[in-house]
Motif scaffolding. Sequence first.
Motif, PDB file in Angstrom:
ATOM      1  N   UNK A   1       0.819  -1.215   0.000  1.00  0.00           N
ATOM      2  CA  UNK A   1       0.000   0.000   0.000  1.00  0.00           C
ATOM      3  C   UNK A   1       0.849   1.259   0.000  1.00  0.00           C
ATOM      4  N   UNK A   2       1.842   1.337   0.887  1.00  0.00           N
ATOM      5  CA  UNK A   2       2.657   2.550   0.968  1.00  0.00           C
ATOM      6  C   UNK A   2       3.443   2.786  -0.318  1.00  0.00           C
ATOM      7  N   UNK A   3       3.930   1.705  -0.923  1.00  0.00           N
ATOM      8  CA  UNK A   3       4.700   1.840  -2.161  1.00  0.00           C
ATOM      9  C   UNK A   3       3.825   2.368  -3.287  1.00  0.00           C
ATOM     10  N   UNK A   4       2.624   1.808  -3.429  1.00  0.00           N
ATOM     11  CA  UNK A   4       1.712   2.279  -4.467  1.00  0.00           C
ATOM     12  C   UNK A   4       1.263   3.711  -4.207  1.00  0.00           C
ATOM     13  N   UNK A   5       0.963   4.023  -2.951  1.00  0.00           N
ATOM     14  CA  UNK A   5       0.474   5.359  -2.621  1.00  0.00           C
ATOM     15  C   UNK A   5       1.530   6.428  -2.867  1.00  0.00           C
ATOM     16  N   UNK A   6       2.771   6.137  -2.488  1.00  0.00           N
ATOM     17  CA  UNK A   6       3.837   7.117  -2.718  1.00  0.00           C
ATOM     18  C   UNK A   6       3.986   7.417  -4.205  1.00  0.00           C
ATOM     19  N   UNK A   7       3.859   6.386  -5.028  1.00  0.00           N
ATOM     20  CA  UNK A   7       3.940   6.604  -6.475  1.00  0.00           C
ATOM     21  C   UNK A   7       2.753   7.429  -6.960  1.00  0.00           C
ATOM     22  N   UNK A   8       1.549   7.090  -6.501  1.00  0.00           N
ATOM     23  CA  UNK A   8       0.353   7.801  -6.940  1.00  0.00           C
ATOM     24  C   UNK A   8       0.365   9.258  -6.501  1.00  0.00           C
TER      25      UNK A   8
ATOM     26  N   UNK B   1      12.790  -0.613   3.036  1.00  0.00           N
ATOM     27  CA  UNK B   1      13.013   0.025   1.733  1.00  0.00           C
ATOM     28  C   UNK B   1      13.590  -0.948   0.712  1.00  0.00           C
ATOM     29  N   UNK B   2      14.247  -2.005   1.172  1.00  0.00           N
ATOM     30  CA  UNK B   2      14.692  -3.044   0.239  1.00  0.00           C
ATOM     31  C   UNK B   2      13.493  -3.666  -0.477  1.00  0.00           C
ATOM     32  N   UNK B   3      12.448  -3.972   0.294  1.00  0.00           N
ATOM     33  CA  UNK B   3      11.244  -4.565  -0.284  1.00  0.00           C
ATOM     34  C   UNK B   3      10.550  -3.575  -1.203  1.00  0.00           C
ATOM     35  N   UNK B   4      10.443  -2.334  -0.768  1.00  0.00           N
ATOM     36  CA  UNK B   4       9.698  -1.339  -1.535  1.00  0.00           C
ATOM     37  C   UNK B   4      10.381  -1.040  -2.869  1.00  0.00           C
ATOM     38  N   UNK B   5      11.708  -1.008  -2.862  1.00  0.00           N
ATOM     39  CA  UNK B   5      12.425  -0.770  -4.121  1.00  0.00           C
ATOM     40  C   UNK B   5      12.200  -1.932  -5.086  1.00  0.00           C
TER      41      UNK B   5
ATOM     42  N   UNK C   1       6.583  -3.405 -10.588  1.00  0.00           N
ATOM     43  CA  UNK C   1       5.359  -2.759 -11.064  1.00  0.00           C
ATOM     44  C   UNK C   1       5.618  -1.567 -11.975  1.00  0.00           C
ATOM     45  N   UNK C   2       6.879  -1.275 -12.267  1.00  0.00           N
ATOM     46  CA  UNK C   2       7.202  -0.161 -13.147  1.00  0.00           C
ATOM     47  C   UNK C   2       6.878   1.195 -12.553  1.00  0.00           C
ATOM     48  N   UNK C   3       7.054   1.335 -11.238  1.00  0.00           N
ATOM     49  CA  UNK C   3       6.751   2.593 -10.559  1.00  0.00           C
ATOM     50  C   UNK C   3       7.965   3.506 -10.524  1.00  0.00           C
ATOM     51  N   UNK C   4       7.754   4.812 -10.399  1.00  0.00           N
ATOM     52  CA  UNK C   4       8.886   5.739 -10.263  1.00  0.00           C
ATOM     53  C   UNK C   4       9.633   5.459  -8.964  1.00  0.00           C
ATOM     54  N   UNK C   5      10.922   5.757  -8.968  1.00  0.00           N
ATOM     55  CA  UNK C   5      11.776   5.469  -7.813  1.00  0.00           C
ATOM     56  C   UNK C   5      12.122   6.774  -7.111  1.00  0.00           C
ATOM     57  N   UNK C   6      11.683   6.942  -5.859  1.00  0.00           N
ATOM     58  CA  UNK C   6      12.020   8.147  -5.105  1.00  0.00           C
ATOM     59  C   UNK C   6      13.383   8.015  -4.452  1.00  0.00           C
ATOM     60  N   UNK C   7      13.817   9.052  -3.764  1.00  0.00           N
ATOM     61  CA  UNK C   7      14.924   8.942  -2.840  1.00  0.00           C
ATOM     62  C   UNK C   7      14.361   8.657  -1.453  1.00  0.00           C
ATOM     63  N   UNK C   8      15.240   8.356  -0.513  1.00  0.00           N
ATOM     64  CA  UNK C   8      14.817   8.077   0.853  1.00  0.00           C
ATOM     65  C   UNK C   8      15.625   8.923   1.838  1.00  0.00           C
TER      66      UNK C   8
END
Length: 281
Positions: A182-189, A205-209, A215-222
């Motif tokens: 959920x958090x990974x999808x929401x951050x992208x959205x 963050x290992x899992x989220x990356x 899923x082809x989502x944009x990659x943020x910084x942390x």
Amino acid sequence: MIVTRFAPSPNGPLHLGHAYSAIVAHDLARAAGGRFLLRIEDIDGARSRPELAGEFRRDLEWLGLEWEEVPAQSTRLESYEAAAGQLAAMGLLYPCTCTRAEIEALPPRMGADGAIYPGTCRDAAHDPSRPPAWRLDIAAAMAQTGPLVWKDERAGAIAVDPRQFGDVVLKRKDAPASYHLAATLDDAADGVTLVTRGMDLFAASHVHRLVQDLLGLPVPGWHHHDLLIDEGGQKLAKRRGSPSLADRREAGEDGRALADRLRMGEMPSGLRLSQSLNGVA
């Protein structure tokens, strides 16, 4: 433009640890002329208390923070279902009916999030009478993506290695999605470009990356910040009854002055900031 977010769950009142995390995210965005978002993560079943969202807003206002609010998680269930379906179609999810007690009864193998799930259900037949959680086959996912890296502003470039979690749950038995999905999808959205959170979530963050790549989502910084800890070295937590911001606010304490002290590292009596990058391999 830098976009940060503060994403509390309404399963208990906010405490000073939340205040510090919100201030970090707010100030990083404001210093760069960016945006600071508030997102309510309210899909934790019966534990979610809708009335707390209003308390959270009053707490942030009391601290002197300004934010833009984005849709709560409860409005995004279709996106979680679609992402889980996409991963399942890729052959990367499998149903798991193991209980926490059953996992903990196995020979111990501890990881970043407690006992590591050994993959008992990965190749087993699914019992349709037992509702399953859906787990990500980490080895298969990593084989598909190849080597990945994520970057933390404090720790630098980190090679992705989510094996310390085992095959994580992405779709829970009792909720539409796990935190990881959920958090990974929401951050992208929401267009988040800098994920700010405590060091206790560094390993996640290992899992989220990995999920972002699948899923082809944009990659943020942390940016993983230190935690407020008590005299016993324990982080503040709702479940341990850490004093709430609402109690301080209602007692007449000056929230803006408190926020300024936290910014300067002046912790209330009995509290201090952890001074380590715990979880960094």
